[in-house]
Design an enzyme around this catalytic site. Structure first.
Site, PDB file in Angstrom:
ATOM      1  CG  HIS A 107      -0.138   0.182   2.525  1.00 50.99           C
ATOM      2  ND1 HIS A 107       0.556  -0.845   3.114  1.00 50.99           N
ATOM      3  CD2 HIS A 107       0.069   1.269   3.310  1.00 50.99           C
ATOM      4  CE1 HIS A 107       1.145  -0.408   4.214  1.00 50.99           C
ATOM      5  NE2 HIS A 107       0.874   0.882   4.355  1.00 50.99           N
ATOM      6  CG  ASP A 109       1.669   5.104   4.721  1.00 47.13           C
ATOM      7  OD1 ASP A 109       1.168   3.962   4.754  1.00 47.13           O
ATOM      8  OD2 ASP A 109       2.803   5.378   5.164  1.00 47.13           O
ATOM      9  CG  HIS A 267       5.055   1.187   2.940  1.00 45.36           C
ATOM     10  ND1 HIS A 267       4.524   2.338   2.413  1.00 45.36           N
ATOM     11  CD2 HIS A 267       4.420   1.007   4.127  1.00 45.36           C
ATOM     12  CE1 HIS A 267       3.621   2.831   3.237  1.00 45.36           C
ATOM     13  NE2 HIS A 267       3.515   2.037   4.289  1.00 45.36           N
ATOM     14  NE  ARG A 282       2.354   5.054   9.744  1.00 45.56           N
ATOM     15  CZ  ARG A 282       1.387   5.735   9.133  1.00 45.56           C
ATOM     16  NH1 ARG A 282       0.790   6.720   9.761  1.00 45.56           N
ATOM     17  NH2 ARG A 282       1.016   5.423   7.917  1.00 45.56           N
TER      18      ARG A 282
HETATM   19  O1  LIG Z   1       5.789  -1.053  10.388  1.00 46.99           O
HETATM   20  C1  LIG Z   1       6.191  -0.882   9.246  1.00 46.99           C
HETATM   21  O2  LIG Z   1       7.273  -1.310   8.842  1.00 46.99           O
HETATM   22  C2  LIG Z   1       5.356  -0.097   8.243  1.00 46.99           C
HETATM   23  C3  LIG Z   1       3.938   0.050   8.688  1.00 46.99           C
HETATM   24  C4  LIG Z   1       3.158   0.939   7.764  1.00 46.99           C
HETATM   25  O3  LIG Z   1       2.580   0.515   6.802  1.00 46.99           O
HETATM   26  C5  LIG Z   1       3.182   2.388   8.014  1.00 46.99           C
HETATM   27  O4  LIG Z   1       3.733   2.833   9.031  1.00 46.99           O
HETATM   28  O5  LIG Z   1       2.629   3.126   7.200  1.00 46.99           O
HETATM   29 FE   LIG Z   2       1.892   2.185   5.585  1.00 48.19          FE
END
Ligand SMILES: O=C(O)CCC(=O)C(=O)O
Ligand SMILES: [Fe+2]
Length: 291
Positions: A107, A109, A267, A282
């Protein structure tokens, strides 16, 4: 044709991690205010490599936020609650008792937002002894490697992107599903925040001017087409855009801050550490409406 990826750096040590995208960066300390010159080298590294893993950082939430704010306003996730004392930071937590992970499919984000996040930065607080890597793909290459005939088709298509695909999830909302599957992730109802949007399948990167395939797991169907008509084409674009030769893999260490450009990548967080804990902080940066 691969991206140039040949910027010369005066302040950073930049090492590519695969042939198509991704670089590791060393020689910078983000806990102190980076100079404008260092920041412009980091921006060049991001635009060249699409995803950068900045190693060996020791950051408080305030320091991570200060670095993030140098890139733009902070985008708040409509479905996820931020940390109590830092609402702009989302704690991604997977414990040994959790079966599901966050982001465990291809996907890009917030594709369901009218102006999706330009970039996402994850800061690794705790990582498993092995596994928990994140995969990335180069969506410029995905577009450029299509035939002229398929490029002409793709150029015409618009995707309908949905944040809460409860229809496919047996009528269970994203909030309820996440709350059930991920014990420590804090979810919320999006209220009246828009979580369905229509975007061009081929978008032009506002900074590089290059065209990229803009596809990911939030795409439900093409605008003006039925699900049945859309699905075979969606399957083709997803399979094509995640071909191994367009990908790289970031192996995390505690203290790695990885920053990716959502405008030209997808990702996938690999869920292969059933008995261990993984914790990330994040932050997403606001982006423009795709064109
Ligand atoms: O935890 C991760 O490596 C990526 C998770 C994810 O898709 C995001 O943080 O947008
Ligand atoms: Fe993500």
């Amino acid at each position: 044709m691969n991206a140039p990826r040949n910027t010369q750096y005066r302040h950073l040590d930049v090492q590519k991690i695969s042939g198509s995208l991704g670089a590791e960066i060393r020689g910078v300390d983000l806990s102190t205010d980076a100079s404008d010159e260092v920041l412009s080298e980091i921006r060049a590294a991001l635009l060249d490599n699409l995803v950068i893993a900045i190693r060996d950082q020791d950051l408080t939430p305030e320091q991570q936020l200060a670095f993030a704010r140098r890139w733009g306003d902070i985008h708040l996730h409509p479905f996820m609650e931020g940390m109590a004392d830092h609402p702009e930071i989302l704690a991604i937590i997977k414990r040994p008792t959790d079966k599901k992970n966050f982001g465990g499919s291809w996907h890009t984000d917030q594709m369901f937002s009218p102006s999706p996040a330009m970039g996402t930065m994850l800061y690794a607080k705790e990582v498993p002894s092995a596994g928990g890597d994140t995969l990335f793909t180069n969506q410029y290459l995905a577009y450029e490697s299509l035939s002229d005939g398929m490029k002409a088709v793709a150029d015409q298509l618009r995707t309908v992107c949905v944040g809460d695909n409860f229809k496919q999830a047996g009528g269970v909302s994203r909030k309820d599903r996440y709350a059930r599957q991920m014990s420590e992730m804090k979810v919320k109802d999006p209220g009246n925040v828009q979580t369905t949007s229509v975007h061009p399948l081929v978008r032009t990167h506002p900074e590089t001017g290059r065209k990229a395939l803009y596809i990911g797991g939030h795409v439900q169907h093409f605008d003006g087409m039925t699900d049945e008509e859309s699905q075979p084409l969606i399957d083709f674009f997803m399979k094509h855009s995640t071909r191994p030769e367009f990908t790289c893999r970031v192996r995390w260490q505690t203290g790695t801050l990885t920053f990716w450009d959502n405008r030209c990548t997808q990702h996938f967080a690999v869920n292969d550490y059933p008995a261990e804990t993984r914790i990330m902080h994040r932050i997403t940066i606001c982006g423009d409406a795709p064109f």
